[in-house]
Design a protein around this motif. Structure first.
Motif, PDB file in Angstrom:
ATOM      1  N   ALA A  65       7.453  -6.080  -4.669  1.00 25.75           N
ATOM      2  CA  ALA A  65       6.255  -5.422  -4.144  1.00 25.75           C
ATOM      3  C   ALA A  65       6.601  -4.058  -3.554  1.00 25.75           C
ATOM      4  N   GLY A  66       7.706  -3.968  -2.824  1.00 26.68           N
ATOM      5  CA  GLY A  66       8.105  -2.694  -2.238  1.00 26.68           C
ATOM      6  C   GLY A  66       8.378  -1.649  -3.294  1.00 26.68           C
ATOM      7  N   PHE A  67       9.091  -2.036  -4.345  1.00 24.46           N
ATOM      8  CA  PHE A  67       9.388  -1.108  -5.432  1.00 24.46           C
ATOM      9  C   PHE A  67       8.107  -0.631  -6.102  1.00 24.46           C
ATOM     10  N   LEU A  68       7.172  -1.533  -6.357  1.00 29.10           N
ATOM     11  CA  LEU A  68       5.919  -1.159  -7.016  1.00 29.10           C
ATOM     12  C   LEU A  68       5.083  -0.217  -6.144  1.00 29.10           C
ATOM     13  N   LEU A  69       5.060  -0.452  -4.827  1.00 23.27           N
ATOM     14  CA  LEU A  69       4.318   0.437  -3.929  1.00 23.27           C
ATOM     15  C   LEU A  69       4.894   1.851  -3.946  1.00 23.27           C
ATOM     16  N   LEU A  70       6.212   1.958  -3.971  1.00 22.97           N
ATOM     17  CA  LEU A  70       6.839   3.281  -4.009  1.00 22.97           C
ATOM     18  C   LEU A  70       6.599   3.972  -5.352  1.00 22.97           C
ATOM     19  N   ILE A  71       6.559   3.204  -6.427  1.00 25.23           N
ATOM     20  CA  ILE A  71       6.242   3.777  -7.742  1.00 25.23           C
ATOM     21  C   ILE A  71       4.827   4.351  -7.733  1.00 25.23           C
ATOM     22  N   ILE A  72       3.898   3.595  -7.153  1.00 32.05           N
ATOM     23  CA  ILE A  72       2.514   4.072  -7.057  1.00 32.05           C
ATOM     24  C   ILE A  72       2.453   5.369  -6.262  1.00 32.05           C
ATOM     25  N   GLN A  73       3.165   5.416  -5.128  1.00 32.58           N
ATOM     26  CA  GLN A  73       3.165   6.609  -4.301  1.00 32.58           C
ATOM     27  C   GLN A  73       3.822   7.787  -5.016  1.00 32.58           C
ATOM     28  N   PHE A  74       4.843   7.514  -5.813  1.00 27.59           N
ATOM     29  CA  PHE A  74       5.521   8.566  -6.569  1.00 27.59           C
ATOM     30  C   PHE A  74       4.549   9.242  -7.531  1.00 27.59           C
ATOM     31  N   PHE A  75       3.755   8.454  -8.235  1.00 31.30           N
ATOM     32  CA  PHE A  75       2.804   9.028  -9.183  1.00 31.30           C
ATOM     33  C   PHE A  75       1.616   9.680  -8.479  1.00 31.30           C
ATOM     34  N   ARG A  76       1.337   9.235  -7.268  1.00 30.00           N
ATOM     35  CA  ARG A  76       0.231   9.838  -6.512  1.00 30.00           C
ATOM     36  C   ARG A  76       0.617  11.175  -5.894  1.00 30.00           C
ATOM     37  N   LYS A  77       1.796  11.230  -5.262  1.00 30.16           N
ATOM     38  CA  LYS A  77       2.141  12.413  -4.468  1.00 30.16           C
ATOM     39  C   LYS A  77       3.533  12.983  -4.731  1.00 30.16           C
ATOM     40  N   GLY A  78       4.274  12.413  -5.671  1.00 28.69           N
ATOM     41  CA  GLY A  78       5.563  12.975  -6.030  1.00 28.69           C
ATOM     42  C   GLY A  78       6.717  12.430  -5.214  1.00 28.69           C
ATOM     43  N   HIS A  79       7.939  12.787  -5.635  1.00 30.54           N
ATOM     44  CA  HIS A  79       9.137  12.228  -5.024  1.00 30.54           C
ATOM     45  C   HIS A  79       9.377  12.714  -3.599  1.00 30.54           C
ATOM     46  N   SER A  80       8.863  13.903  -3.265  1.00 34.73           N
ATOM     47  CA  SER A  80       9.093  14.429  -1.915  1.00 34.73           C
ATOM     48  C   SER A  80       8.495  13.516  -0.854  1.00 34.73           C
ATOM     49  N   GLN A  81       7.336  12.926  -1.157  1.00 32.41           N
ATOM     50  CA  GLN A  81       6.699  11.996  -0.224  1.00 32.41           C
ATOM     51  C   GLN A  81       7.511  10.711  -0.102  1.00 32.41           C
ATOM     52  N   VAL A  82       8.021  10.237  -1.220  1.00 31.76           N
ATOM     53  CA  VAL A  82       8.743   8.970  -1.229  1.00 31.76           C
ATOM     54  C   VAL A  82      10.090   9.083  -0.525  1.00 31.76           C
ATOM     55  N   LEU A  83      10.783  10.191  -0.719  1.00 32.68           N
ATOM     56  CA  LEU A  83      12.134  10.353  -0.183  1.00 32.68           C
ATOM     57  C   LEU A  83      12.187  11.109   1.140  1.00 32.68           C
ATOM     58  N   GLY A  84      11.068  11.722   1.519  1.00 35.37           N
ATOM     59  CA  GLY A  84      11.066  12.573   2.711  1.00 35.37           C
ATOM     60  C   GLY A  84      11.472  11.876   3.991  1.00 35.37           C
ATOM     61  N   GLN A 140       3.556  10.168  10.905  1.00 34.67           N
ATOM     62  CA  GLN A 140       4.315  11.203  10.190  1.00 34.67           C
ATOM     63  C   GLN A 140       4.307  11.018   8.673  1.00 34.67           C
ATOM     64  N   TYR A 141       4.231   9.764   8.219  1.00 36.54           N
ATOM     65  CA  TYR A 141       4.378   9.490   6.792  1.00 36.54           C
ATOM     66  C   TYR A 141       3.269   8.573   6.285  1.00 36.54           C
ATOM     67  N   ASP A 142       3.037   8.639   4.992  1.00 39.95           N
ATOM     68  CA  ASP A 142       2.005   7.828   4.351  1.00 39.95           C
ATOM     69  C   ASP A 142       2.345   6.339   4.479  1.00 39.95           C
ATOM     70  N   SER A 143       1.323   5.519   4.658  1.00 37.93           N
ATOM     71  CA  SER A 143       1.532   4.081   4.866  1.00 37.93           C
ATOM     72  C   SER A 143       2.184   3.411   3.669  1.00 37.93           C
ATOM     73  N   LEU A 144       1.882   3.860   2.444  1.00 37.36           N
ATOM     74  CA  LEU A 144       2.512   3.265   1.272  1.00 37.36           C
ATOM     75  C   LEU A 144       4.020   3.494   1.279  1.00 37.36           C
ATOM     76  N   VAL A 145       4.433   4.661   1.753  1.00 37.83           N
ATOM     77  CA  VAL A 145       5.859   4.982   1.822  1.00 37.83           C
ATOM     78  C   VAL A 145       6.552   4.083   2.841  1.00 37.83           C
TER      79      VAL A 145
END
Length: 325
Positions: free
Chosen positions: A49-68, A186-191
């Protein structure tokens, strides 16, 4: 806001809450019929589930949001603590309570978290006991008494281990809720939720690696149950709830999200045929009334521009309908 957008918001929050509630009951079915190990189920659920949520966030807002979040050492440390003592603790204690008891009782005991936060705030002298607090605590205590004893003071109607894990689940959820607030500013809830799930799942993997499982023991039905828990009862439920906040007021999200414990109780009783005494129903009604009372109080505070006492891990005024588990 047009009518179709509002209807979609209502559909999303109701469906998400039902998925959350039914997910616990489906987990109980796995425990009963396939003797699934709690450690394995929690590990698998969190990692996928965690991996899938981060994948969704990656396609929504890009890698900077996921790794920030990892570029800030303080935030990275807080996220690690949240993943271990928040996400993992909530997930494990909740599933353990289901394993030793049933999904209905586990879900209702987990919803004692707001009472624990009230007691913590008063102990820390961050607030004084109000009439709302007295009502909340009274409903919780009366509800728990009837739920766990079915009106008998001489014996428990629920296994002691299920009660212990359920209370620990409530404590974990209280910590989860309070500790998440600075991160979610500071960060999106999905992240945050996605990484917390991966951190918790990775840590538990040292105890029970997800690949160490007798997969041949699972039938097609068992695999479908597992898919429901991970995809519908975790990832989709959380995404639906987050998305519904875009088109509904906090009051509506709070009240409709409270369907979760009701869904857990009804599916446990009607589908799994768990015995539920008349006084246990009284206890259930008291706890659900407590949830609705808190939801209305927080919604009222929001509408009058006063801060609610707590925030949920979505960053919204605390609904106690779901904080993500």
């Amino acid at each position: 806001m047009n009518t179709s957008t509002r209807r979609m918001g209502l559909f999303l929050v109701i469906t998400g809450a039902i998925f959350w509630g039914v997910g616990g009951t489906v987990a109980q079915k796995l425990f009963q019929e396939y003797a699934i190990d709690v450690n394995w189920l929690v590990t698998t659920r969190l990692l996928i589930a965690g991996f899938l949520l981060l994948i969704i966030q990656f396609f929504r807002k890009g890698h900077s949001q996921v790794l920030g979040v990892w570029k800030n050492s303080r935030a990275a440390f807080q996220l690690t603590i949240f993943g271990l003592l928040g996400m993992l603790a909530v997930q494990y204690t909740y599933m353990a309570s289901i394993k030793h008891g049933n999904a209905a009782v586990a879900t209702l005991l987990q919803y004692l978290a707001p009472v624990m936060i009230i007691m913590y705030s008063i102990f820390r002298k961050q607030s004084v006991l109000s009439r709302q607090d007295l009502l909340t605590v009274s409903l919780a205590l009366v509800g728990c008494f009837f739920l766990l004893t079915n009106g008998s003071i001489s014996q428990l109607s629920v296994p002691a281990l299920a009660i212990v894990w359920g209370v620990l689940s409530g404590i974990s959820l209280a910590f989860y809720t309070l500790y998440a607030i600075p991160l979610l500013k500071q960060y999106d809830s999905l992240v945050i939720v996605g990484w917390a799930m991966i951190i918790g799942g990775a840590a538990l993997s040292f105890i029970h690696p997800p690949w160490q499982m007798d997969f041949k023991s699972l039938t097609l039905e068992g695999y479908l149950y597992l898919i429901f828990i991970v995809i519908f009862g975790t990832m989709i439920a959380f995404c639906f709830y987050i998305e519904s906040l875009q088109s509904l007021s906090p009051k509506e999200s709070s009240l409709l999200g409270s369907i979760e414990p009701l869904a857990a109780v009804l599916t446990t009783v009607l589908w799994l045929h768990e015995p539920f005494g008349s006084f246990q129903w009284v206890g259930t009604i008291c706890i659900i009334a407590m949830i609705f009372s808190l939801a209305l109080n927080n919604a009222s505070a929001t509408m009058t521009n006063q801060p609610a006492k707590e925030n949920s891990p979505t960053g919204e005024p605390c609904s106690w309908a779901k904080t993500e588990v």
